[in-house]
Design a protein around this motif. Sequence first.
Motif, mmCIF file in Angstrom:
data_model
loop_
_atom_site.group_PDB
_atom_site.id
_atom_site.type_symbol
_atom_site.label_atom_id
_atom_site.label_comp_id
_atom_site.label_asym_id
_atom_site.label_seq_id
_atom_site.Cartn_x
_atom_site.Cartn_y
_atom_site.Cartn_z
ATOM 1 N N GLN A 93 35.844 29.580 -9.950
ATOM 2 C CA GLN A 93 36.270 28.768 -9.199
ATOM 3 C C GLN A 93 35.640 27.572 -9.611
ATOM 4 O OE1 GLN A 93 34.773 27.796 -4.262
ATOM 5 N NE2 GLN A 93 33.639 26.217 -5.438
ATOM 6 N N ASN A 94 36.353 26.763 -10.777
ATOM 7 C CA ASN A 94 35.885 25.293 -11.171
ATOM 8 C C ASN A 94 35.479 23.790 -9.821
ATOM 9 O OD1 ASN A 94 36.914 26.400 -13.475
ATOM 10 N ND2 ASN A 94 39.104 26.409 -12.832
ATOM 11 N N THR A 95 34.784 23.518 -10.444
ATOM 12 C CA THR A 95 34.734 22.097 -10.017
ATOM 13 C C THR A 95 34.340 21.228 -11.448
ATOM 14 O OG1 THR A 95 33.402 23.320 -8.288
ATOM 15 C CG2 THR A 95 32.169 21.205 -9.080
ATOM 16 N N TYR A 96 35.366 19.803 -11.044
ATOM 17 C CA TYR A 96 35.536 18.597 -11.151
ATOM 18 C C TYR A 96 34.422 17.252 -11.067
ATOM 19 C CZ TYR A 96 39.245 21.535 -13.083
ATOM 20 O OH TYR A 96 40.184 22.890 -13.044
ATOM 21 N N HIS A 97 34.175 16.178 -12.228
ATOM 22 C CA HIS A 97 33.375 15.452 -11.894
ATOM 23 C C HIS A 97 34.471 14.206 -11.979
ATOM 24 C CE1 HIS A 97 29.483 17.753 -10.070
ATOM 25 N NE2 HIS A 97 29.970 18.449 -11.134
ATOM 26 N N TYR A 98 34.270 13.443 -11.542
ATOM 27 C CA TYR A 98 35.722 12.437 -11.455
ATOM 28 C C TYR A 98 34.504 10.876 -10.967
ATOM 29 C CZ TYR A 98 39.689 15.223 -13.355
ATOM 30 O OH TYR A 98 40.406 15.193 -13.792
ATOM 31 N N ARG A 99 35.023 9.885 -12.034
ATOM 32 C CA ARG A 99 33.891 9.090 -11.409
ATOM 33 C C ARG A 99 35.468 7.532 -11.241
ATOM 34 N NH1 ARG A 99 29.333 6.960 -11.602
ATOM 35 N NH2 ARG A 99 28.489 8.519 -13.204
ATOM 36 N N ASN A 100 34.665 6.944 -10.297
ATOM 37 C CA ASN A 100 36.239 6.259 -9.224
ATOM 38 C C ASN A 100 36.357 4.735 -10.452
ATOM 39 O OD1 ASN A 100 37.048 4.034 -7.686
ATOM 40 N ND2 ASN A 100 38.115 5.454 -6.538
ATOM 41 N N ARG A 101 37.650 4.583 -11.198
ATOM 42 C CA ARG A 101 37.151 3.198 -11.572
ATOM 43 C C ARG A 101 36.690 2.203 -11.759
ATOM 44 N NH1 ARG A 101 39.096 4.334 -16.741
ATOM 45 N NH2 ARG A 101 39.955 6.566 -17.334
ATOM 46 N N HIS A 102 37.070 1.652 -9.345
ATOM 47 C CA HIS A 102 36.614 0.662 -9.421
ATOM 48 C C HIS A 102 35.367 0.481 -8.710
ATOM 49 C CE1 HIS A 102 40.521 0.185 -10.002
ATOM 50 N NE2 HIS A 102 41.017 1.016 -9.605
ATOM 51 N N THR A 103 34.885 1.555 -7.738
ATOM 52 C CA THR A 103 34.402 2.011 -7.421
ATOM 53 C C THR A 103 32.533 2.314 -7.758
ATOM 54 O OG1 THR A 103 34.220 4.187 -6.130
ATOM 55 C CG2 THR A 103 35.507 1.659 -4.815
ATOM 56 N N HIS A 104 32.730 2.952 -8.822
ATOM 57 C CA HIS A 104 32.274 3.508 -9.759
ATOM 58 C C HIS A 104 30.927 5.200 -9.326
ATOM 59 C CE1 HIS A 104 33.088 0.329 -12.486
ATOM 60 N NE2 HIS A 104 32.313 -0.603 -11.418
ATOM 61 N N GLU A 105 32.294 5.557 -7.935
ATOM 62 C CA GLU A 105 31.950 6.291 -6.818
ATOM 63 C C GLU A 105 31.728 7.865 -8.145
ATOM 64 O OE1 GLU A 105 32.846 8.824 -3.031
ATOM 65 O OE2 GLU A 105 33.824 7.384 -3.633
ATOM 66 N N LEU A 106 30.797 8.832 -7.722
ATOM 67 C CA LEU A 106 30.819 9.881 -9.165
ATOM 68 C C LEU A 106 31.650 11.231 -7.421
ATOM 69 C CD1 LEU A 106 31.159 11.513 -11.328
ATOM 70 C CD2 LEU A 106 29.023 11.576 -10.938
ATOM 71 N N LYS A 107 32.485 12.224 -8.079
ATOM 72 C CA LYS A 107 32.960 12.595 -7.019
ATOM 73 C C LYS A 107 33.450 14.093 -7.304
ATOM 74 C CE LYS A 107 36.433 13.169 -2.985
ATOM 75 N NZ LYS A 107 37.476 12.156 -1.808
ATOM 76 N N LYS A 108 33.563 14.698 -6.849
ATOM 77 C CA LYS A 108 33.740 16.334 -6.899
ATOM 78 C C LYS A 108 34.870 16.583 -6.147
ATOM 79 C CE LYS A 108 29.247 18.153 -6.973
ATOM 80 N NZ LYS A 108 27.698 19.664 -5.909
ATOM 81 N N PHE A 109 35.459 17.710 -7.426
ATOM 82 C CA PHE A 109 37.461 18.570 -6.528
ATOM 83 C C PHE A 109 37.291 19.113 -6.783
ATOM 84 C CE2 PHE A 109 37.541 13.382 -7.631
ATOM 85 C CZ PHE A 109 38.356 13.528 -6.427
ATOM 86 N N GLY A 110 38.087 19.919 -6.847
ATOM 87 C CA GLY A 110 38.195 21.302 -6.776
ATOM 88 C C GLY A 110 39.479 21.705 -7.821
ATOM 89 N N PRO A 136 42.173 14.354 -9.760
ATOM 90 C CA PRO A 136 42.949 13.680 -10.234
ATOM 91 C C PRO A 136 43.469 12.760 -11.243
ATOM 92 C CG PRO A 136 40.835 13.005 -9.244
ATOM 93 C CD PRO A 136 40.795 14.631 -9.104
ATOM 94 N N TRP A 137 43.647 14.339 -12.119
ATOM 95 C CA TRP A 137 43.884 14.473 -13.502
ATOM 96 C C TRP A 137 45.104 13.381 -14.061
ATOM 97 C CZ3 TRP A 137 48.981 16.516 -15.569
ATOM 98 C CH2 TRP A 137 49.378 16.876 -15.097
ATOM 99 N N GLN A 138 46.060 13.423 -13.089
ATOM 100 C CA GLN A 138 46.534 12.520 -13.399
ATOM 101 C C GLN A 138 46.837 11.199 -12.524
ATOM 102 O OE1 GLN A 138 50.118 14.419 -11.348
ATOM 103 N NE2 GLN A 138 50.899 15.026 -13.215
ATOM 104 N N ASP A 139 45.747 10.657 -12.206
ATOM 105 C CA ASP A 139 45.890 9.123 -11.284
ATOM 106 C C ASP A 139 44.250 8.615 -12.771
ATOM 107 O OD1 ASP A 139 45.292 7.341 -10.334
ATOM 108 O OD2 ASP A 139 44.174 8.021 -8.401
ATOM 109 N N THR A 140 44.880 8.579 -13.646
ATOM 110 C CA THR A 140 44.026 7.854 -14.676
ATOM 111 C C THR A 140 43.336 6.436 -14.630
ATOM 112 O OG1 THR A 140 45.709 7.385 -15.894
ATOM 113 C CG2 THR A 140 44.273 9.831 -16.157
ATOM 114 N N ILE A 141 44.315 5.376 -13.717
ATOM 115 C CA ILE A 141 44.421 4.402 -12.891
ATOM 116 C C ILE A 141 42.770 4.424 -12.598
ATOM 117 C CG2 ILE A 141 45.282 2.113 -11.397
ATOM 118 C CD1 ILE A 141 47.748 3.445 -12.419
ATOM 119 N N ASN A 142 42.877 5.360 -11.362
ATOM 120 C CA ASN A 142 42.067 4.722 -10.405
ATOM 121 C C ASN A 142 40.540 6.340 -10.858
ATOM 122 O OD1 ASN A 142 42.818 3.487 -8.235
ATOM 123 N ND2 ASN A 142 44.451 4.821 -7.871
ATOM 124 N N TRP A 143 40.851 7.645 -11.534
ATOM 125 C CA TRP A 143 39.614 8.098 -11.391
ATOM 126 C C TRP A 143 39.477 8.793 -12.962
ATOM 127 C CZ3 TRP A 143 36.613 9.114 -7.708
ATOM 128 C CH2 TRP A 143 36.924 8.887 -6.017
#
Length: 390
Positions: free
Chosen positions: A206-223, A228-235
């Motif tokens: 199980q992999n856990t990735y940490h992405y930061r929202n470019r607009h809200t600066h929220e740090l969120k975990k993903f599996g 959202p590896w393709q959504d480089t505009i938002n993350w």
Amino acid sequence: MNVNRMKQIGLVFSRWLVGVLFVFSGFVKGIDPAGFQYKLEDYLEALHLQILGFLVIPGSFLLPFAEFAIGITLLTGILVRLSTKLAFAFMLFFTPLTFYLALKNPVTDCGCFGDALVISNWETFYKNVFLIILVVFLLIKWKNLLYITSPKIRKIFFSILLISYFSLVYWSDIHEPLLDFRPYRVGVNISDGMSIPAGAPADVYQNTYHYRNRHTHELKKFGDHDYPWQDTINWKFESMDPPLLLKKGYRPPIHDFSIQNSDQQNVTDIYLKDSVLTFVVISFNLEKSSDSGQEKLNLLANWARHKGYRFIGLTSTTGTALLKFQQKQHPAYEFQFSDQTTLKTIIRSNPGLILLDKGTILAKWANADFPDIEKAEAFIRSEVNKKLNH
């Protein structure tokens, strides 16, 4: 069936199960004293208790003997009161210890049944909980234990078992273990032992990735399924946790064998695939190696090369220690290199000698059993004849 009858059946069951398990555990470790010594060293290193290293060698003999002795006293009824007390003391110590080992998992294989039966630390703990319940029952009801033979016959049987145990342990310590439960047994093909069958289950992580929202600066975990590896505009990718093993896949019996030359090149296939017979002198540590058979090895190496066979040394020792050994012993063969734990597993003797034929282990000799040229020739002739007959 009355209550007394039920209790007697329970006593017989408990006595035999506890006795057989203690005998089995003590026997399989007793006939491989070097293997159990390595396991104790692993425990002390994992628990940072190397200061107790002086206990390893006596412990590798005394602990298996204690288990075997407790087991046969329970089975034969000799000193039964003492044996139930010792069994209880034994389980009282090891049950909480195995609980700690199960929680912390410093060593993945408990080693309680040597290489004969490998079980996890949690399985060891559950086994000990079950055993201590039976031992407490025996401790309370030991006066009600019944035996079908006379005390004289049981004493004779006890003596025979004890003498046999000491004889087999002594023989195994000088030579190789009487019974070889390791993956490098005579007759095993090392390449086959390393292969993974088609369709064998793989490890599941199980992999856990940490992405930061470019607009809200929220740090969120993903599996794995929603990151959202393709959504480089938002993350924006920040980090990734170490993979978590959810389910272990197939693990081949031999998973850590390799041979490297002095240039750190992997030359494993040269020795496992070649049709030329290969003698391999194995010494996991040249500084601790016995030199009593070195002259015989040198003679054998020169003969082997003359006959067209390969003859190499395999060790984990490098640098100055290797150079000192070569200057002192003048080995008539070159050294290749492998992992120390692997070498300890292949053969217990230091040094030891094995003979390979296309990766198949034809023979293993401890230091005390190194063949002379005549015996080596006779052995190879017998192996050739076996092939011809098949």
